[in-house]
Scaffold this motif. Structure first.
Motif, PDB file in Angstrom:
ATOM      1  N   ILE A   1      64.274 -30.498  -0.296  1.00 36.60           N
ATOM      2  CA  ILE A   1      63.828 -29.946  -1.578  1.00 36.60           C
ATOM      3  C   ILE A   1      64.149 -30.887  -2.738  1.00 36.60           C
ATOM      4  O   ILE A   1      63.236 -30.898  -3.568  1.00 36.60           O
ATOM      5  N   ILE A   2      65.344 -31.598  -2.674  1.00 36.63           N
ATOM      6  CA  ILE A   2      65.499 -32.584  -3.765  1.00 36.63           C
ATOM      7  C   ILE A   2      64.488 -33.666  -3.647  1.00 36.63           C
ATOM      8  O   ILE A   2      63.796 -33.707  -4.727  1.00 36.63           O
ATOM      9  N   PHE A   3      63.908 -33.916  -2.741  1.00 37.91           N
ATOM     10  CA  PHE A   3      62.616 -35.001  -2.463  1.00 37.91           C
ATOM     11  C   PHE A   3      61.869 -34.485  -3.084  1.00 37.91           C
ATOM     12  O   PHE A   3      61.063 -35.256  -3.828  1.00 37.91           O
ATOM     13  N   ASN A   4      61.339 -33.335  -2.490  1.00 39.62           N
ATOM     14  CA  ASN A   4      60.280 -32.538  -3.233  1.00 39.62           C
ATOM     15  C   ASN A   4      60.213 -32.519  -4.814  1.00 39.62           C
ATOM     16  O   ASN A   4      59.085 -32.917  -5.498  1.00 39.62           O
ATOM     17  N   VAL A   5      61.227 -32.095  -5.263  1.00 37.42           N
ATOM     18  CA  VAL A   5      61.565 -31.946  -6.833  1.00 37.42           C
ATOM     19  C   VAL A   5      61.350 -33.430  -7.422  1.00 37.42           C
ATOM     20  O   VAL A   5      60.621 -33.476  -8.265  1.00 37.42           O
ATOM     21  N   VAL A   6      62.059 -34.405  -6.924  1.00 34.93           N
ATOM     22  CA  VAL A   6      61.834 -35.779  -7.446  1.00 34.93           C
ATOM     23  C   VAL A   6      60.406 -36.089  -7.490  1.00 34.93           C
ATOM     24  O   VAL A   6      59.687 -36.683  -8.495  1.00 34.93           O
TER      25      VAL A   6
ATOM     26  N   TRP B   1      50.445 -30.825  -5.244  1.00 27.01           N
ATOM     27  CA  TRP B   1      50.240 -29.635  -4.300  1.00 27.01           C
ATOM     28  C   TRP B   1      50.943 -29.885  -2.893  1.00 27.01           C
ATOM     29  O   TRP B   1      51.917 -28.825  -2.501  1.00 27.01           O
ATOM     30  N   HIS B   2      51.242 -31.117  -2.482  1.00 29.95           N
ATOM     31  CA  HIS B   2      51.924 -31.402  -1.208  1.00 29.95           C
ATOM     32  C   HIS B   2      53.244 -31.001  -1.369  1.00 29.95           C
ATOM     33  O   HIS B   2      53.957 -30.476  -0.389  1.00 29.95           O
ATOM     34  N   HIS B   3      54.010 -31.362  -2.392  1.00 29.41           N
ATOM     35  CA  HIS B   3      55.392 -30.979  -2.799  1.00 29.41           C
ATOM     36  C   HIS B   3      55.547 -29.673  -2.983  1.00 29.41           C
ATOM     37  O   HIS B   3      56.483 -29.060  -2.631  1.00 29.41           O
ATOM     38  N   LEU B   4      54.643 -28.992  -3.757  1.00 29.05           N
ATOM     39  CA  LEU B   4      54.866 -27.716  -4.055  1.00 29.05           C
ATOM     40  C   LEU B   4      54.881 -26.788  -2.783  1.00 29.05           C
ATOM     41  O   LEU B   4      55.471 -25.963  -2.773  1.00 29.05           O
ATOM     42  N   ILE B   5      53.667 -27.126  -1.905  1.00 28.42           N
ATOM     43  CA  ILE B   5      53.711 -26.281  -0.804  1.00 28.42           C
ATOM     44  C   ILE B   5      54.967 -26.159   0.057  1.00 28.42           C
ATOM     45  O   ILE B   5      55.436 -25.362   0.710  1.00 28.42           O
ATOM     46  N   SER B   6      55.706 -27.476   0.109  1.00 30.77           N
ATOM     47  CA  SER B   6      56.872 -27.686   0.859  1.00 30.77           C
ATOM     48  C   SER B   6      57.892 -26.802   0.228  1.00 30.77           C
ATOM     49  O   SER B   6      58.698 -26.122   1.053  1.00 30.77           O
ATOM     50  N   LEU B   7      58.184 -26.911  -1.039  1.00 29.41           N
ATOM     51  CA  LEU B   7      59.048 -26.286  -1.733  1.00 29.41           C
ATOM     52  C   LEU B   7      58.772 -24.427  -1.426  1.00 29.41           C
ATOM     53  O   LEU B   7      59.608 -23.765  -1.344  1.00 29.41           O
TER      54      LEU B   7
END
Lengths: 411, 411
Positions: free
Chosen positions: B205-210, B220-226
């Motif tokens: 989650i931290i990685f996605n937010v960064v 979109w890639h990090h959004l869908i992960s979240l």
């Protein structure tokens, strides 16, 4: 190309059936060792019967579907056209509903879930399916019978069809919840759950094939239904082989939810949910007939399956006995109506200064036994299968003949 | 708009956590009544511990996801643009893999499935995911480290990146199979399964937010992960609360498969499967270290969890004892290597004219206990969590600092 996909699907279904057969034999001792079994109430012996064996067939079904999914899209590879997203979405959303129904059923077999959880979960798990229906721009238009239009015409001009929009989504949601529970409610005789599912799925397959030949415009709708139903029918046929009288395995809630959801899903993806409900006439009748006991307007014993008589090796209708004072007013009304139309065996008697009522338990199974008298369990299942098959024939008559009388355009 | 979706997702996750908490309390007595429990080997008391409680949290997770799915697509309703099919496909294909992993885990808890079934099922259930990856035209290109290119440059001109095509799909398939089993192999201490999953999911989650803040192109890639991970983390946090020392519930294989599959799915949908493997360093080390026993090159006892000493209330490393003659040549080689690098406690002794070998069981848990000596179980889990957190910090260092040294372009 779609014939190629169908052939592959049929081939995978056959392989799936063989694997089901072998896995059931493998897992029968494992189920018993893990204490996952029931006892057959309608047998003199008390041997453990492995349950829920439906989970094994459902797992094989999912594997067949996973392997099959890419097949209908082979023709797209290398072509210049845009990928048919809506078609893949339809398949995946259907599979989500089916796989979560299997999970719910298995959890119910293991944990005896509460009713509200059992109704909530399939409703929510069908959201992706309905959403895909929505974004794929699928029709929510229903035809108005020509007869009705002609009758009303002098006073009012009815359109040929109306778009009932979100009401249609509510209808589809109800089809899903009804189907997932309908098979489960009509149960308790060796081979009944798997048998009725088999009759309905084969009926739907015949319907799909007829429509594939008759109506060009709905090609994909009936094709996708076959993709889901051929493997289902193959796996269920094997399960029926083990589940029919005398049951070597019980199918469990897992099977009932899986089978109900699969049939509901194909009817929605194939745009024939109204037709499906005609195939479900026995289940619908059984559901309405059961309502007073399901909602406890009329006292309901824990089990409503037929009563077994070890001496004659037959089953007869089981009964509910309760004080007249326990009966609620809605209960009184429904018993009055059932009695009026001859659907009730009722006896009143006095004991300890109170009036007691004895009625047959309100299921279609007990109703058959009321008319026929006691009979052998395997004969009873044959009668019930006969009713199911008759209803399928009636359904074809309604769908293809009656409908053309009432509607101007019928597909 | 995506911030709105994230807020809804976060809100639903919070509600999901509350429901998980209440449902776990409701189902603890039901599990025990249905004889679904284990006994804690590292306690003096023999109280039943309900298992697999992971199935309750997983069901809540699925419900949260079903309710959430339509949210990111609200903005499309009424707009003139084409529906973002690929995005919905990504979510649905991920959910299929996750829900079938939950089903597999639950079946494994109930039936003790065979290894080949446990490896086959997640592989096949990830096919839709990989297919969606393929048809969405996602990249199978990997960068070549700049350093390597510069070194080889005088002899040979390497491109900046190469398309490894189907090899990339094989890699992703392996990530899925590895992750679904990795959490399950690193288990046997109160709070370990849920704790490690929590550390990894929070790290991702931290990685996605960064990345959401740093890199516009991968929004979109990090959004869908979240979208997938926030509800997962919320439900898992509640499960950890009940699973940490002293365990009031066990999570079961259901949780391990669910958690591993969820992490694998987000890494594939989010295009960071290589980064995920860095977060899985302890699991990867544990897997490689376990290999000789998993493949029976070295004799493997039924349980490899630490040995409990009731007097001191501590756990110490558990051992495997076998005849030297039982050891296969690959087993000899691996023990020789582990001994050489100081990762083995080994003792040889003679009994009844035969040479016997005693080694510590090859898990990272026993390795920690080899270095530290006996310790309290809750302390042991803290140490293991410390290792997991350190590896996450190392992962960030590798991902954001080292990678920029090796690669010319890093996102």
């Amino acid at each position: 190309m779609s014939l190629f996909s169908l052939l592959i699907n049929g081939g995978l279904s056959a392989v799936g059936a063989v694997i089901c057969y072998r896995l059931i034999l493998t897992y029968i001792p494992i189920f018993i060792q893990r204490k996952m079994y029931g006892n057959d109430q309608s047998k003199t012996s008390n041997d453990p019967v492995p349950e829920p064996m439906g989970v094994i067939c459902a797992a094989v079904y999912l594997i067949v579907m996973f392997i099959f999914i890419p097949v209908p899209f082979f023709e797209w590879v290398g072509s210049e056209t845009e990928f048919p997203y809506a078609k893949l979405l339809a398949i995946l959303s259907g599979l989500i509903s089916i796989s979560t129904a299997i999970l719910l059923g298995f959890a119910d077999d293991m944990l005896d879930l509460r009713w509200r959880h059992k109704l909530l979960f399939p409703t929510l798990s069908s959201l992706p399916l309905l959403m895909v229906y929505y974004v794929s721009g699928n029709s929510t238009t229903v035809m108005i019978p020509g007869l009705l239009r002609h009758l009303i015409h002098p006073f009012f001009d009815l359109p040929i069809s109306v778009n009932i929009s979100f009401v249609y989504y509510i209808f589809m949601g109800m089809v899903i919840v009804f189907c997932t529970n309908a098979i489960n409610i009509l149960a308790g005789v060796n081979g009944l759950e798997s048998g009725q599912s088999l009759v309905i799925s084969i009926s739907v397959i015949i319907f799909n094939v007829v429509q594939l030949i008759r109506v060009d415009s709905q090609y994909w709708h009936h094709l996708i239904s076959l993709y889901f139903l051929l493997p289902f029918t193959a796996c269920t046929a094997i399960l029926f082989h083990f589940n029919k009288y005398p049951s070597r395995v019980f199918v469990g809630d897992t099977f009932c939810y899986w089978s109900g959801m699969t049939l509901a899903v194909v009817s929605i993806l194939g745009h024939f949910s109204k037709t499906l409900m005609v195939f479900f006439i026995p289940q619908t009748f059984n559901f309405i007939y059961s309502l007073p006991q399901l909602f406890h307007f009329v006292p309901c014993p824990r089990h409503r399956m037929p009563k077994y008589d070890g001496k004659s090796d037959t089953v007869s209708m089981s009964k509910a006995i309760f004080k007249k004072s326990e009966l609620k007013s809605l209960g009184k009304l429904s018993l009055f109506i059932f009695n009026l139309v001859g659907l009730l065996e009722k006896r009143e008697f006095e004991k300890d200064g109170e009036i007691w009522i004895e009625i047959n338990n309100l299921t279609i199974i007990n109703l058959v036994l009321k008319f026929s008298g006691p009979m052998h369990e395997s004969r009873l299942n044959q009668v019930l299968m006969g009713i199911q098959i008759s209803c399928s024939i009636l359904a074809f008559f309604i769908r293809f003949y009656l409908a053309s009388l009432f509607y101007d355009v019928v597909n």
